[in-house]
Motif scaffolding. Structure first.
Motif, mmCIF file in Angstrom:
data_model
loop_
_atom_site.group_PDB
_atom_site.id
_atom_site.type_symbol
_atom_site.label_atom_id
_atom_site.label_comp_id
_atom_site.label_asym_id
_atom_site.label_seq_id
_atom_site.Cartn_x
_atom_site.Cartn_y
_atom_site.Cartn_z
ATOM 1 N N VAL A 51 -19.346 -1.114 -29.800
ATOM 2 C CA VAL A 51 -19.020 -1.315 -31.212
ATOM 3 C C VAL A 51 -18.189 -0.182 -31.814
ATOM 4 O O VAL A 51 -17.573 -0.364 -32.873
ATOM 5 C CB VAL A 51 -20.306 -1.489 -32.049
ATOM 6 N N LEU A 52 -18.164 0.979 -31.171
ATOM 7 C CA LEU A 52 -17.543 2.135 -31.812
ATOM 8 C C LEU A 52 -16.073 1.931 -32.187
ATOM 9 O O LEU A 52 -15.644 2.420 -33.235
ATOM 10 C CB LEU A 52 -17.708 3.375 -30.925
ATOM 11 N N PRO A 53 -15.267 1.217 -31.370
ATOM 12 C CA PRO A 53 -13.874 1.039 -31.808
ATOM 13 C C PRO A 53 -13.734 0.176 -33.062
ATOM 14 O O PRO A 53 -12.656 0.152 -33.669
ATOM 15 C CB PRO A 53 -13.227 0.326 -30.601
ATOM 16 N N PHE A 54 -14.801 -0.511 -33.457
ATOM 17 C CA PHE A 54 -14.691 -1.519 -34.511
ATOM 18 C C PHE A 54 -15.429 -1.128 -35.795
ATOM 19 O O PHE A 54 -15.708 -1.974 -36.633
ATOM 20 C CB PHE A 54 -15.232 -2.853 -33.982
ATOM 21 N N LEU A 84 -9.463 -7.637 -33.190
ATOM 22 C CA LEU A 84 -8.800 -7.335 -31.938
ATOM 23 C C LEU A 84 -7.815 -6.183 -32.066
ATOM 24 O O LEU A 84 -7.597 -5.416 -31.120
ATOM 25 C CB LEU A 84 -8.079 -8.594 -31.438
ATOM 26 N N ASP A 85 -7.215 -6.011 -33.239
ATOM 27 C CA ASP A 85 -6.253 -4.929 -33.420
ATOM 28 C C ASP A 85 -6.891 -3.554 -33.283
ATOM 29 O O ASP A 85 -6.187 -2.555 -33.094
ATOM 30 C CB ASP A 85 -5.577 -5.045 -34.787
ATOM 31 N N ARG A 86 -8.216 -3.478 -33.392
ATOM 32 C CA ARG A 86 -8.901 -2.201 -33.237
ATOM 33 C C ARG A 86 -9.222 -1.887 -31.768
ATOM 34 O O ARG A 86 -9.706 -0.793 -31.476
ATOM 35 C CB ARG A 86 -10.180 -2.191 -34.070
ATOM 36 N N ALA A 87 -8.977 -2.846 -30.891
ATOM 37 C CA ALA A 87 -9.207 -2.625 -29.461
ATOM 38 C C ALA A 87 -7.985 -1.924 -28.885
ATOM 39 O O ALA A 87 -7.205 -2.489 -28.106
ATOM 40 C CB ALA A 87 -9.480 -3.945 -28.756
ATOM 41 N N GLY A 88 -7.800 -0.671 -29.260
ATOM 42 C CA GLY A 88 -6.607 0.069 -28.897
ATOM 43 C C GLY A 88 -6.444 0.313 -27.416
ATOM 44 O O GLY A 88 -5.354 0.682 -26.965
ATOM 45 N N ARG A 145 -6.205 -15.967 -31.132
ATOM 46 C CA ARG A 145 -7.237 -15.483 -32.048
ATOM 47 C C ARG A 145 -7.938 -16.645 -32.737
ATOM 48 O O ARG A 145 -7.421 -17.762 -32.781
ATOM 49 C CB ARG A 145 -6.633 -14.535 -33.070
ATOM 50 N N VAL A 146 -9.103 -16.324 -33.289
ATOM 51 C CA VAL A 146 -9.931 -17.333 -33.929
ATOM 52 C C VAL A 146 -10.096 -16.984 -35.400
ATOM 53 O O VAL A 146 -10.513 -15.870 -35.734
ATOM 54 C CB VAL A 146 -11.328 -17.417 -33.269
ATOM 55 N N GLY A 147 -9.774 -17.911 -36.279
ATOM 56 C CA GLY A 147 -10.045 -17.735 -37.693
ATOM 57 C C GLY A 147 -9.239 -16.616 -38.317
ATOM 58 O O GLY A 147 -8.241 -16.142 -37.778
ATOM 59 N N ALA A 148 -9.713 -16.184 -39.493
ATOM 60 C CA ALA A 148 -8.962 -15.207 -40.283
ATOM 61 C C ALA A 148 -9.362 -13.769 -39.983
ATOM 62 O O ALA A 148 -8.739 -12.837 -40.486
ATOM 63 C CB ALA A 148 -9.168 -15.495 -41.774
ATOM 64 N N GLY A 149 -10.401 -13.561 -39.188
ATOM 65 C CA GLY A 149 -10.921 -12.211 -38.994
ATOM 66 C C GLY A 149 -10.234 -11.400 -37.926
ATOM 67 O O GLY A 149 -10.588 -10.238 -37.705
ATOM 68 N N GLY A 150 -9.278 -11.977 -37.210
ATOM 69 C CA GLY A 150 -8.565 -11.227 -36.184
ATOM 70 C C GLY A 150 -9.298 -11.091 -34.879
ATOM 71 O O GLY A 150 -8.954 -10.239 -34.053
ATOM 72 N N SER A 151 -10.327 -11.937 -34.648
ATOM 73 C CA SER A 151 -11.100 -11.857 -33.407
ATOM 74 C C SER A 151 -10.418 -12.666 -32.306
ATOM 75 O O SER A 151 -9.767 -13.677 -32.575
ATOM 76 C CB SER A 151 -12.509 -12.401 -33.635
ATOM 77 N N PRO A 152 -10.586 -12.247 -31.056
ATOM 78 C CA PRO A 152 -9.952 -12.989 -29.960
ATOM 79 C C PRO A 152 -10.697 -14.285 -29.665
ATOM 80 O O PRO A 152 -11.921 -14.355 -29.782
ATOM 81 C CB PRO A 152 -10.062 -12.023 -28.772
#
Length: 418
Positions: A137-140, A324-328, A340-347
């Motif tokens: 969870v730390l990257p997010f 997903l953008d935080r998964a650097g 991606r799925v929905g508006a939250g930017g999740s893969p």
């Protein structure tokens, strides 16, 4: 070239590695074992029940109960366990069930011919046919907008604190209404902070109740069955049927992800939390700046209008967002190609936890918008690990014949149904 590289050595990464090792895959595991758990302040306890906190190995030999029994520690229903013990359990699990973990972090995962190229923090490169991303969870971590960009001497996230002693004698504001916020505030009070307050958007604090006995008769068990996520039939669905959750419309999954199992304090914390005298509910921070005497001035909006408060330090216990953008660690090209799925930017995560890029598998928080709330907890590692490794084996068998790893099935970032 390795069959599989697991990026991350927390509960999900170690569980995936245990299943992969049992299948005889040519495997590497990178990461600092149980890093985020070791980083938690001493004195914290697991919120989940011990029987819902096992890491996963194929034969079930290395559960938390086995570790606790070997050390003469009670791991019983209704008895909270120290986080330090759980972190040590994860390290023990790694020694028992997983090939030696390489403690280096992976800095980059990029597409390459036949799979992926990975670069470690000290510059070594290696190749893998498949990758399992288990970065925890730390990257997010999420910090409210007005608090972003401040140095850590002014603003930290609750996950930054391996200890709270450095805040003794200071005025501390904790933002949030979940377990991390409430337990952090209680610990600060117990460890001599000069003043501790809670500021939360929630209009009330919710508390979990003491869990009923496991053996309580047929009728009570039918009314509210025990699950690894708490009692009740709704929790039973989240806990036992992530595969069905994945088949719901994307809009429904997004709504459930945002609302299910919301912020709440553990039953055993409530009495200790009573010592925190300043609790400001229904309020949100609208601005922040540093005063001349090196304090933070916070603008706060609430039911009674806008107010200003000054504090020495803010701890944002405001959770994590699976963007997903935080998964650097993933290269920009790879991130940009994932659906991606929905508006939250999740893969988007498909069957057997494979992303839309063949050979890239995801686990943990990143998969919660696809597979449901259980993926936000250690409990979800049991459902994930064996299925993910099954997906890896299928991908390895497919090889160049059906979607060579390193070549996306379809490009684009549009939201699509699962």
């Amino acid at each position: 070239m390795y069959d599989l590289v697991v990026v991350g050595a927390g509960p999900y990464g170690l569980s995936v590695a245990a299943h992969a090792a049992a299948q005889g895959l040519d495997l590497r595991v990178f990461g600092r074992s149980m890093e985020s758990w070791h980083a938690m302040p001493s004195g914290m306890f697991l919120k989940s029940e011990p029987w819902a906190s096992h890491l996963s190995d194929p034969e079930g030999r290395f559960g938390l109960d086995a570790y606790a029994a070997a050390r003469g520690v009670r791991a019983e229903h209704g008895v909270p366990l120290p986080v330090e013990l759980f972190a040590a359990y994860g390290d023990w699990f790694a020694r028992q069930a997983v090939p030696p973990v390489d403690g280096r972090l992976v800095d980059a995962v990029a597409p390459a011919a036949g799979g992926f190229e990975l670069r470690t923090e000290d510059g070594e490169t290696l190749r893998a046919r498949t990758v399992a991303l288990a970065v925890g969870v730390l990257p997010f971590l999420e910090v409210p907008g007005p608090l972003r960009g401040f140095p850590r001497r002014f603003v930290t996230h609750s996950s930054h604190h391996g200890g709270l002693d450095g805040l003794a004698g200071r005025d501390v504001t904790v933002v949030g209404a979940g377990q991390a916020a409430l337990e952090t505030a209680a610990l600060l009070t117990e460890r001599g902070a000069a003043a501790v307050r809670i500021v939360a958007r929630a209009g009330r604090l919710d508390w979990n109740t003491l869990p009923p006995a496991l053996d309580r008769g047929l009728l009570p068990s039918l009314r509210a069955p025990h699950t690894g996520l708490g009692c009740g039939w709704r929790n039973r669905l989240y806990a036992d049927t992530p595969g069905i959750f994945r088949r719901l419309p994307a809009s429904a999954r997004e709504r459930i992800f945002e609302r299910a199992l919301g912020p709440a304090g553990a039953w055993w914390l409530r009495e200790r939390f009573a010592a925190v005298g300043d609790v400001r509910l229904g309020q949100r921070i609208t601005s922040a700046d540093v005063t001349g005497d090196e304090r933070l001035r916070l603008g706060v909006a609430g039911p009674d209008g806008a107010t200003v408060l000054e504090t020495d330090h803010v701890i944002a216990a405001t959770g994590f967002v699976p963007d997903l953008d935080r998964a650097g660690v993933l290269s920009p090209a790879l991130r940009g190609a994932l659906r991606r799925v929905g508006a939250g930017g999740s893969p988007e995560v498909g069957r057997l936890f494979e992303s839309s890029w063949p050979g890239l598998f995801l686990s943990g928080l990143l998969t919660a918008p696809s597979y449901g709330p259980s993926m936000r907890f250690v409990f979800g590692a049991e459902y994930t690990a064996g299925r993910l490794v099954k997906g890896v084996r299928q991908r390895l068998r497919a090889g160049a014949g059906r979607g060579l790893p390193g070549r996306p099935r379809t490009g684009g970032r549009a939201a699509v149904p699962a």
